[in-house]
Motif scaffolding. Sequence first.
Motif, PDB file in Angstrom:
ATOM      1  N   ILE A   1       0.955  -1.235  -0.085  1.00 22.34           N
ATOM      2  CA  ILE A   1       0.064   0.080  -0.060  1.00 22.34           C
ATOM      3  C   ILE A   1       0.706   1.264  -0.034  1.00 22.34           C
ATOM      4  N   GLU A   2       0.489   2.126  -0.862  1.00 23.21           N
ATOM      5  CA  GLU A   2       1.217   3.560  -1.029  1.00 23.21           C
ATOM      6  C   GLU A   2       0.217   4.594  -1.114  1.00 23.21           C
ATOM      7  N   ILE A   3       0.399   5.809  -0.390  1.00 23.72           N
ATOM      8  CA  ILE A   3      -0.198   6.839  -0.192  1.00 23.72           C
ATOM      9  C   ILE A   3       0.596   8.065  -0.796  1.00 23.72           C
ATOM     10  N   PRO A   4       0.618   8.517  -2.002  1.00 26.34           N
ATOM     11  CA  PRO A   4       1.352   9.473  -2.448  1.00 26.34           C
ATOM     12  C   PRO A   4       0.349  10.761  -2.520  1.00 26.34           C
ATOM     13  N   VAL A   5       1.366  11.964  -2.267  1.00 23.67           N
ATOM     14  CA  VAL A   5       0.591  13.312  -2.284  1.00 23.67           C
ATOM     15  C   VAL A   5       1.445  14.372  -3.063  1.00 23.67           C
ATOM     16  N   ARG A   6       0.619  15.219  -3.863  1.00 22.41           N
ATOM     17  CA  ARG A   6       1.604  16.077  -4.697  1.00 22.41           C
ATOM     18  C   ARG A   6       0.672  17.586  -4.407  1.00 22.41           C
ATOM     19  N   ILE A   7       1.358  18.530  -3.676  1.00 18.57           N
ATOM     20  CA  ILE A   7       0.937  19.707  -3.754  1.00 18.57           C
ATOM     21  C   ILE A   7       1.639  20.879  -4.543  1.00 18.57           C
ATOM     22  N   GLU A   8       1.059  21.707  -5.194  1.00 16.74           N
ATOM     23  CA  GLU A   8       1.823  22.497  -6.334  1.00 16.74           C
ATOM     24  C   GLU A   8       1.466  24.036  -6.059  1.00 16.74           C
ATOM     25  N   TYR A   9       2.258  24.859  -6.410  1.00 13.25           N
ATOM     26  CA  TYR A   9       1.998  26.291  -6.607  1.00 13.25           C
ATOM     27  C   TYR A   9       2.762  26.898  -7.599  1.00 13.25           C
ATOM     28  N   VAL A  10       2.254  27.456  -8.471  1.00 20.15           N
ATOM     29  CA  VAL A  10       2.940  28.233  -9.402  1.00 20.15           C
ATOM     30  C   VAL A  10       2.295  29.895  -9.512  1.00 20.15           C
ATOM     31  N   ASP A  11       3.459  30.745  -9.847  1.00 17.37           N
ATOM     32  CA  ASP A  11       2.854  32.001  -9.864  1.00 17.37           C
ATOM     33  C   ASP A  11       3.345  32.581 -11.343  1.00 17.37           C
ATOM     34  N   ASP A  12       2.456  32.607 -12.114  1.00 14.79           N
ATOM     35  CA  ASP A  12       2.531  32.892 -13.473  1.00 14.79           C
ATOM     36  C   ASP A  12       2.525  34.371 -13.866  1.00 14.79           C
ATOM     37  N   GLY A  13       1.886  35.151 -12.926  1.00 12.97           N
ATOM     38  CA  GLY A  13       1.695  36.483 -13.481  1.00 12.97           C
ATOM     39  C   GLY A  13       0.981  36.814 -14.510  1.00 12.97           C
ATOM     40  N   THR A  14       1.452  37.463 -15.609  1.00 15.25           N
ATOM     41  CA  THR A  14       0.559  37.677 -16.732  1.00 15.25           C
ATOM     42  C   THR A  14       1.690  36.999 -18.026  1.00 15.25           C
ATOM     43  N   SER A  15       2.566  36.249 -17.553  1.00 20.92           N
ATOM     44  CA  SER A  15       3.369  35.643 -18.477  1.00 20.92           C
ATOM     45  C   SER A  15       2.886  34.800 -19.504  1.00 20.92           C
ATOM     46  N   GLY A  16       2.119  33.857 -18.799  1.00 23.55           N
ATOM     47  CA  GLY A  16       1.329  32.878 -19.511  1.00 23.55           C
ATOM     48  C   GLY A  16       2.385  31.508 -19.770  1.00 23.55           C
ATOM     49  N   ILE A  17       3.407  31.457 -19.167  1.00 22.86           N
ATOM     50  CA  ILE A  17       4.484  30.455 -19.182  1.00 22.86           C
ATOM     51  C   ILE A  17       3.818  29.293 -18.580  1.00 22.86           C
ATOM     52  N   TYR A  18       2.805  29.244 -17.587  1.00 19.09           N
ATOM     53  CA  TYR A  18       2.467  28.153 -16.960  1.00 19.09           C
ATOM     54  C   TYR A  18       0.956  27.797 -17.489  1.00 19.09           C
ATOM     55  N   GLY A  19       0.579  28.538 -18.374  1.00 21.21           N
ATOM     56  CA  GLY A  19      -0.861  28.414 -18.950  1.00 21.21           C
ATOM     57  C   GLY A  19      -1.858  28.795 -18.223  1.00 21.21           C
ATOM     58  N   VAL A  20      -1.769  29.256 -17.091  1.00 19.14           N
ATOM     59  CA  VAL A  20      -2.620  29.876 -16.079  1.00 19.14           C
ATOM     60  C   VAL A  20      -3.249  31.208 -16.560  1.00 19.14           C
ATOM     61  N   ASN A  21      -4.710  31.392 -16.817  1.00 17.56           N
ATOM     62  CA  ASN A  21      -5.170  32.711 -16.855  1.00 17.56           C
ATOM     63  C   ASN A  21      -5.465  33.456 -15.835  1.00 17.56           C
ATOM     64  N   GLY A  22      -4.611  33.894 -15.396  1.00 13.66           N
ATOM     65  CA  GLY A  22      -4.485  34.625 -14.269  1.00 13.66           C
ATOM     66  C   GLY A  22      -3.035  34.584 -13.536  1.00 13.66           C
ATOM     67  N   ASP A  23      -2.892  35.276 -12.448  1.00 10.04           N
ATOM     68  CA  ASP A  23      -1.551  35.360 -11.453  1.00 10.04           C
ATOM     69  C   ASP A  23      -1.131  34.220 -11.088  1.00 10.04           C
ATOM     70  N   ASN A  24      -1.903  33.141 -10.607  1.00 11.99           N
ATOM     71  CA  ASN A  24      -1.487  31.933  -9.743  1.00 11.99           C
ATOM     72  C   ASN A  24      -2.361  31.023  -9.820  1.00 11.99           C
ATOM     73  N   ALA A  25      -1.912  29.796  -9.436  1.00 11.48           N
ATOM     74  CA  ALA A  25      -2.722  28.555  -9.333  1.00 11.48           C
ATOM     75  C   ALA A  25      -2.116  27.576  -8.377  1.00 11.48           C
ATOM     76  N   TRP A  26      -2.914  26.700  -7.550  1.00 10.76           N
ATOM     77  CA  TRP A  26      -2.281  25.747  -6.880  1.00 10.76           C
ATOM     78  C   TRP A  26      -2.994  24.391  -7.235  1.00 10.76           C
ATOM     79  N   THR A  27      -2.496  23.166  -6.776  1.00 13.43           N
ATOM     80  CA  THR A  27      -3.205  21.728  -6.961  1.00 13.43           C
ATOM     81  C   THR A  27      -2.919  21.210  -5.796  1.00 13.43           C
ATOM     82  N   PHE A  28      -3.824  20.143  -5.560  1.00 10.20           N
ATOM     83  CA  PHE A  28      -3.772  19.163  -4.650  1.00 10.20           C
ATOM     84  C   PHE A  28      -3.864  17.661  -5.267  1.00 10.20           C
ATOM     85  N   THR A  29      -3.017  16.832  -5.159  1.00 11.41           N
ATOM     86  CA  THR A  29      -3.378  15.372  -5.727  1.00 11.41           C
ATOM     87  C   THR A  29      -2.961  14.514  -4.504  1.00 11.41           C
ATOM     88  N   ILE A  30      -3.997  13.567  -4.292  1.00  6.42           N
ATOM     89  CA  ILE A  30      -3.778  12.289  -3.609  1.00  6.42           C
ATOM     90  C   ILE A  30      -4.176  11.023  -4.294  1.00  6.42           C
TER      91      ILE A  30
END
Length: 346
Positions: free
Chosen positions: A269-298
């Motif tokens: 049994i394995e329980i992996p978790v990923r937490i992310e935060y990206v600060d894109d501003g208005t650059s569009g580099i991470y593809g976010v339509n806005g300044d920032n985004a965060w994700t949570f995955t389990i």
Amino acid sequence: MKKYMEKEALIYKITCKEVSKLKKILSLAAAGLFTVGTASAGSITVANSDIEMSGGITGGYFYTTNSPANDYFTVTNFGIDLEAKTNSPITFKAGIGRTKQPTFFDPNPNATFGFEYGWVSLKPVEGLTIDAGKLLTNVGYELFHTYENKNYMFGLVWNAQPVVYPGARVSYDVMEGTSVYAEYNQDGTGDAFAAGITGSLQGVDYALSYFDYSAWKNLIDVVLSVNIEGFEVGANFDYQWLDDTAKTPGNDDSAWGVAIYAGLDMDSIEIPVRIEYVDDGTSGIYGVNGDNAWTFTITPTYRPSKNTYIRAEVAYASTDKNTFVDKNGNPKDNRLSAGVEAGFLF
């Protein structure tokens, strides 16, 4: 009638003779020219050269909110890797198959069967390796197939990194556990360059790399990971900035992102978790339509055997502005994905 019978008898003798020859050829082939599993488990011997075969097939059911395809069954991977395992100065690695790499922006991507990556490796002297072909990147924490990763859904940080491209890479082992490399490649926009160092120090695996995309952006990437008695922790940090030719007046020209990985491995049994935060501003580099985004995955995972698994996953992404749309076309600032994937590895 007698001549006819004699003729038939002659044909029968010739046929038996040819069958005997064929059996001899096949027995020779089975004895050495083409044998499976005689060198070691999971290997193929072709013309006296050991080739290791690995891969897997995975599939499952997934549900995604704020996406035109809300639920679907799919085969996520069918991959076959072949790698030469010899002491020859020339070896190779190649992968064929059909691989989906789902992301928060594209949870059910299209994929076709074909050649995915592969390169020939030259080792002219000890410690020096030259790879040329269609390379896999060595930037980032996450890998090419979903079954190689702790999570099914690929992250925002991974989505802004290189994956596979034609090029050549030179690596040199400067000391035990430490290698430096430099590469030239064609990333789809033109000439591109990269350099970095990988290794392990005091039980901590690390990688530091610089990737210069042609006429687009630059990427500095740092990866750290450590495993302490079944508890694995990893971090992937990116800093990216646009080339002058890719800048838009009035918009930001840089962005950064960080992904933290943690997982508890208890035998089957394995329980992996990923937490992310990206600060894109208005650059569009991470593809976010806005300044920032965060994700949570389990992704709770059960492995009935060493080469099989079944896992459930819940993955959530949120942006500070509307980046997604629901099935009716209404803009939304979040997306939830959930599903079950089963896999058989070989």
